[in-house]
Scaffold this motif. Structure first.
Motif, PDB file in Angstrom:
ATOM      1  N   THR A  67       0.776  -1.091   0.007  1.00  0.00           N
ATOM      2  CA  THR A  67       0.090   0.041   0.023  1.00  0.00           C
ATOM      3  C   THR A  67       0.920   1.260  -0.204  1.00  0.00           C
ATOM      4  O   THR A  67       0.553   2.340  -0.662  1.00  0.00           O
ATOM      5  N   LEU A  68       2.036   1.301   0.745  1.00  0.00           N
ATOM      6  CA  LEU A  68       2.766   2.476   0.865  1.00  0.00           C
ATOM      7  C   LEU A  68       3.039   2.663  -0.444  1.00  0.00           C
ATOM      8  O   LEU A  68       3.244   4.021  -0.895  1.00  0.00           O
ATOM      9  N   PHE A  69       3.845   1.711  -1.260  1.00  0.00           N
ATOM     10  CA  PHE A  69       4.661   2.103  -2.485  1.00  0.00           C
ATOM     11  C   PHE A  69       3.851   1.857  -3.809  1.00  0.00           C
ATOM     12  O   PHE A  69       4.231   1.971  -4.740  1.00  0.00           O
ATOM     13  N   ASN A  70       2.324   1.692  -3.444  1.00  0.00           N
ATOM     14  CA  ASN A  70       1.418   1.430  -4.611  1.00  0.00           C
ATOM     15  C   ASN A  70       1.957   0.363  -5.468  1.00  0.00           C
ATOM     16  O   ASN A  70       1.697   0.792  -6.902  1.00  0.00           O
ATOM     17  N   THR A  71       2.368  -0.575  -5.179  1.00  0.00           N
ATOM     18  CA  THR A  71       2.750  -1.599  -6.235  1.00  0.00           C
ATOM     19  C   THR A  71       2.842  -2.726  -5.356  1.00  0.00           C
ATOM     20  O   THR A  71       2.931  -3.107  -4.124  1.00  0.00           O
ATOM     21  N   VAL A  72       2.822  -4.076  -6.156  1.00  0.00           N
ATOM     22  CA  VAL A  72       2.739  -5.352  -5.490  1.00  0.00           C
ATOM     23  C   VAL A  72       4.301  -5.992  -5.257  1.00  0.00           C
ATOM     24  O   VAL A  72       4.739  -6.709  -6.200  1.00  0.00           O
ATOM     25  N   ASP A 107       8.905  27.756   7.162  1.00  0.00           N
ATOM     26  CA  ASP A 107       7.438  28.384   7.199  1.00  0.00           C
ATOM     27  C   ASP A 107       6.650  27.859   8.260  1.00  0.00           C
ATOM     28  O   ASP A 107       7.004  26.675   8.707  1.00  0.00           O
ATOM     29  N   GLU A 108       5.654  28.550   8.698  1.00  0.00           N
ATOM     30  CA  GLU A 108       4.821  28.024   9.855  1.00  0.00           C
ATOM     31  C   GLU A 108       4.033  26.804   9.230  1.00  0.00           C
ATOM     32  O   GLU A 108       3.721  25.893   9.962  1.00  0.00           O
ATOM     33  N   GLU A 109       3.729  26.571   7.876  1.00  0.00           N
ATOM     34  CA  GLU A 109       3.057  25.443   7.387  1.00  0.00           C
ATOM     35  C   GLU A 109       3.815  24.348   7.403  1.00  0.00           C
ATOM     36  O   GLU A 109       3.317  23.136   7.848  1.00  0.00           O
ATOM     37  N   THR A 110       5.226  24.410   7.361  1.00  0.00           N
ATOM     38  CA  THR A 110       6.196  23.024   7.406  1.00  0.00           C
ATOM     39  C   THR A 110       6.146  22.736   8.807  1.00  0.00           C
ATOM     40  O   THR A 110       6.212  21.680   9.160  1.00  0.00           O
ATOM     41  N   LEU A 111       6.154  23.619   9.726  1.00  0.00           N
ATOM     42  CA  LEU A 111       6.312  23.460  11.207  1.00  0.00           C
ATOM     43  C   LEU A 111       5.101  22.770  11.557  1.00  0.00           C
ATOM     44  O   LEU A 111       5.263  21.924  12.350  1.00  0.00           O
ATOM     45  N   ALA A 112       3.994  23.326  11.393  1.00  0.00           N
ATOM     46  CA  ALA A 112       2.794  22.730  11.569  1.00  0.00           C
ATOM     47  C   ALA A 112       2.619  21.380  11.221  1.00  0.00           C
ATOM     48  O   ALA A 112       2.004  20.270  11.695  1.00  0.00           O
ATOM     49  N   GLU A 113       3.159  21.168   9.831  1.00  0.00           N
ATOM     50  CA  GLU A 113       3.002  19.682   9.260  1.00  0.00           C
ATOM     51  C   GLU A 113       3.782  18.577  10.179  1.00  0.00           C
ATOM     52  O   GLU A 113       3.188  17.644  10.444  1.00  0.00           O
ATOM     53  N   ALA A 114       5.132  19.131  10.344  1.00  0.00           N
ATOM     54  CA  ALA A 114       6.036  18.199  11.146  1.00  0.00           C
ATOM     55  C   ALA A 114       5.363  17.998  12.772  1.00  0.00           C
ATOM     56  O   ALA A 114       5.460  17.044  12.988  1.00  0.00           O
ATOM     57  N   PHE A 125      -2.475   6.375   7.929  1.00  0.00           N
ATOM     58  CA  PHE A 125      -1.569   5.867   6.878  1.00  0.00           C
ATOM     59  C   PHE A 125      -0.776   6.918   6.004  1.00  0.00           C
ATOM     60  O   PHE A 125      -0.110   6.896   5.656  1.00  0.00           O
ATOM     61  N   VAL A 126      -1.835   8.154   5.882  1.00  0.00           N
ATOM     62  CA  VAL A 126      -1.260   9.311   4.975  1.00  0.00           C
ATOM     63  C   VAL A 126      -0.246   9.912   5.706  1.00  0.00           C
ATOM     64  O   VAL A 126       0.905  10.214   5.104  1.00  0.00           O
ATOM     65  N   LYS A 127      -0.220   9.847   6.876  1.00  0.00           N
ATOM     66  CA  LYS A 127       0.750  10.801   7.806  1.00  0.00           C
ATOM     67  C   LYS A 127       2.183   9.823   7.666  1.00  0.00           C
ATOM     68  O   LYS A 127       3.352  10.346   7.776  1.00  0.00           O
ATOM     69  N   LEU A 128       2.011   8.239   7.822  1.00  0.00           N
ATOM     70  CA  LEU A 128       2.882   7.913   7.660  1.00  0.00           C
ATOM     71  C   LEU A 128       3.697   7.755   6.448  1.00  0.00           C
ATOM     72  O   LEU A 128       5.126   7.755   6.455  1.00  0.00           O
ATOM     73  N   ARG A 129       3.049   7.627   5.304  1.00  0.00           N
ATOM     74  CA  ARG A 129       3.477   7.707   4.065  1.00  0.00           C
ATOM     75  C   ARG A 129       4.540   9.020   3.700  1.00  0.00           C
ATOM     76  O   ARG A 129       5.534   9.336   3.172  1.00  0.00           O
ATOM     77  N   GLN A 130       3.646  10.114   4.395  1.00  0.00           N
ATOM     78  CA  GLN A 130       4.067  11.414   4.309  1.00  0.00           C
ATOM     79  C   GLN A 130       5.545  11.576   4.970  1.00  0.00           C
ATOM     80  O   GLN A 130       6.551  12.114   4.386  1.00  0.00           O
ATOM     81  N   MET A 131       5.763  11.032   6.240  1.00  0.00           N
ATOM     82  CA  MET A 131       6.902  11.026   7.034  1.00  0.00           C
ATOM     83  C   MET A 131       7.999  10.025   6.159  1.00  0.00           C
ATOM     84  O   MET A 131       9.115  10.682   6.011  1.00  0.00           O
TER      85      MET A 131
END
Length: 441
Positions: free
Chosen positions: A84-89, A248-255, A301-307
């Motif tokens: 699922t993470l790498f969208n491939t089998v 920027d604040e957006e990047t810090l908030a995301e982290a 899952f989205v946050k895991l893939r993002q990190m």
């Protein structure tokens, strides 16, 4: 002529935690003191601002390598999550063993590699699986094959570094370890604690609560708090998204948001299902509804893939190389008897260096003075011993001479008395002969 000014910003030198100054990594490190630097204002366009584009082109041309390890008991959806993470089998569907088939008795280490490409960027992905982990009655040493595999990869990289020709170094070190936690809803098991304690100094540890759809939102939140409490109590360091200065604040908030989701409660599925509103999404269909993998309201899952992939994959590689591998390499070389002067490649303050040399010089003078005092004391003792011996010899000779003089004086006085009394000093020869003749008759 260009203007100049002094700035107190930190020089962007990698610190011992593997990240530039001003960043925060998963391991708490002391802050490097700021160093004043002189900045110059350019009179016109030079062109070095294009360096990031050059690095980008070089990176795209060379491609990337990333190795991740998945650790957890069987049946927690490790293979499904990787697909699922790498969208491939990467992992085909597993066929369960028949009851009559013999089960493995040790933890196996299996690696699978794949070259994937996205928008012209090539990635050689290697996934290291640990089938059999935690599946035995006695799991005391189930961590040992995992640690040995990680260290053998470090050994291989160290051997490549020591070659004469290092143009083709293959980095097969583990850059991230996804540790799957069974969704019990209670706390970490003793096996989890023991394995994570042994892993966190060698890999970037990322804890994951598997099959989070078996818990309610409240149970997930409480379980996360218990897991984090156990991790903090046992001093287990997990990877956290680093932050840098001037972001920027957006990047810090995301982290900050990513860090708040650790441990990630995920649901894995590479199957498309239809939602009640007619959408086709990756997820799992239940009688009560559909759990969407890519819906942040349903799982992390989205946050895991993002990190792991989209934002901090390069930081995972850097931290592995600059901190985890360097620490292991230092211990390895020291255990082999290889030592290095700590002053080599060390930035030294001239005033501190002068003070250090003065202290060393004073210590050397004090040592020389102590040695001279000791030698002087020994010489004095030897001289005193010789003088005492000479004094005793002189005293003995004086006594001997005095006794001889006393004897001579006694003899002279005896001769004087004889002379005064008219007696001969020596016996007469005739009397001696008469006595001899008398004895003969």
């Amino acid at each position: 002529m260009s203007d100049s000014y002094v700035s107190s910003h930190d020089i962007n030198i990698p610190s011992h935690n593997g990240f530039p100054n001003g960043s925060e990594a998963s391991f708490g490190q002391p802050h490097i003191p700021t160093v004043p630097i002189i900045r110059k204002k350019l009179m016109g366009y030079v062109g070095f601002a294009n360096l990031p584009n050059q690095v980008h082109r070089k990176s795209v041309r060379k491609g990337f390598q990333f190795t991740t390890m998945v650790v957890g008991e069987s049946g927690l959806g490790k293979s499904t999550l990787i697909n699922t993470l790498f969208n491939t089998v990467l992992y085909p569907p597993k066929v369960p063993l028949a009851p009559s088939e013999e089960r493995p008795k040790t933890v196996a280490i299996e690696s699978i590699g794949a070259d994937i490409e996205e928008n012209g960027v090539r990635l050689h992905l290697t996934v290291v699986d640990t089938p059999g982990f935690g599946d035995f009655v006695n799991n005391d040493d189930s961590w040992r094959p995992i640690i040995e595999n990680i260290e053998s990869r470090f050994d291989s990289y160290l051997e490549q570094e020591n070659r004469v020709n290092r143009s083709k170094i293959v980095d097969n070190r583990i850059h991230a370890c996804l540790y799957f936690i069974q969704p019990t809803g209670h706390s970490l098991k003793q096996l989890d604690i023991e394995v994570m304690r042994r892993l966190h100094t060698k890999v970037n540890l990322i804890p994951i609560i598997a099959k989070a759809d078996t818990l309610t939102d409240e149970e997930v939140l409480q379980f996360k708090q218990r897991v984090l409490a156990d991790i903090a109590y046992h001093n287990i360091e997990i990877f956290k998204a680093p932050t840098y200065d001037n972001e920027d604040e957006e990047t810090l908030a995301e982290a900050e948001e990513i860090a708040s989701k650790i441990p990630f409660a995920v649901v894995g599925s590479d199957q498309l299902v239809q939602t009640p509103d007619g959408r086709h999404v990756r997820g799992r269909a239940y009688p009560w509804g559909v759990v969407e993998v890519d819906n942040e309201d349903h799982c992390d899952f989205v946050k895991l893939r993002q990190m792991l992939v989209r934002t901090y994959m390069e930081e995972l590689r850097e931290f592995t190389n600059d901190v985890l591998y360097e620490n292991w390499r230092t211990e390895k070389l020291l255990s082999m008897g290889v030592a290095q002067d700590s002053s080599v490649f060390k930035e030294i303050n001239p005033a501190a260096r002068l003070q250090e040399e003065r202290t060393m010089h004073e210590a050397k003078l004090a040592k020389m003075e102590a040695e001279m005092k000791m030698v002087f004391s020994q010489k004095v003792q030897e001289k005193e011993a010789k003088l005492k011996q000479s004094e005793e010899e002189l005293y003995a000779r004086h006594k001997e001479m005095r006794d001889a003089l006393e004897k001579q004086r006694s003899d002279l006085e005896e001769k004087k008395r004889r002379l005064e009394s008219g007696r001969p000093l020596t016996p007469e020869k005739g009397s001696t002969q008469r006595k001899k003749g008398f004895l003969r008759t």
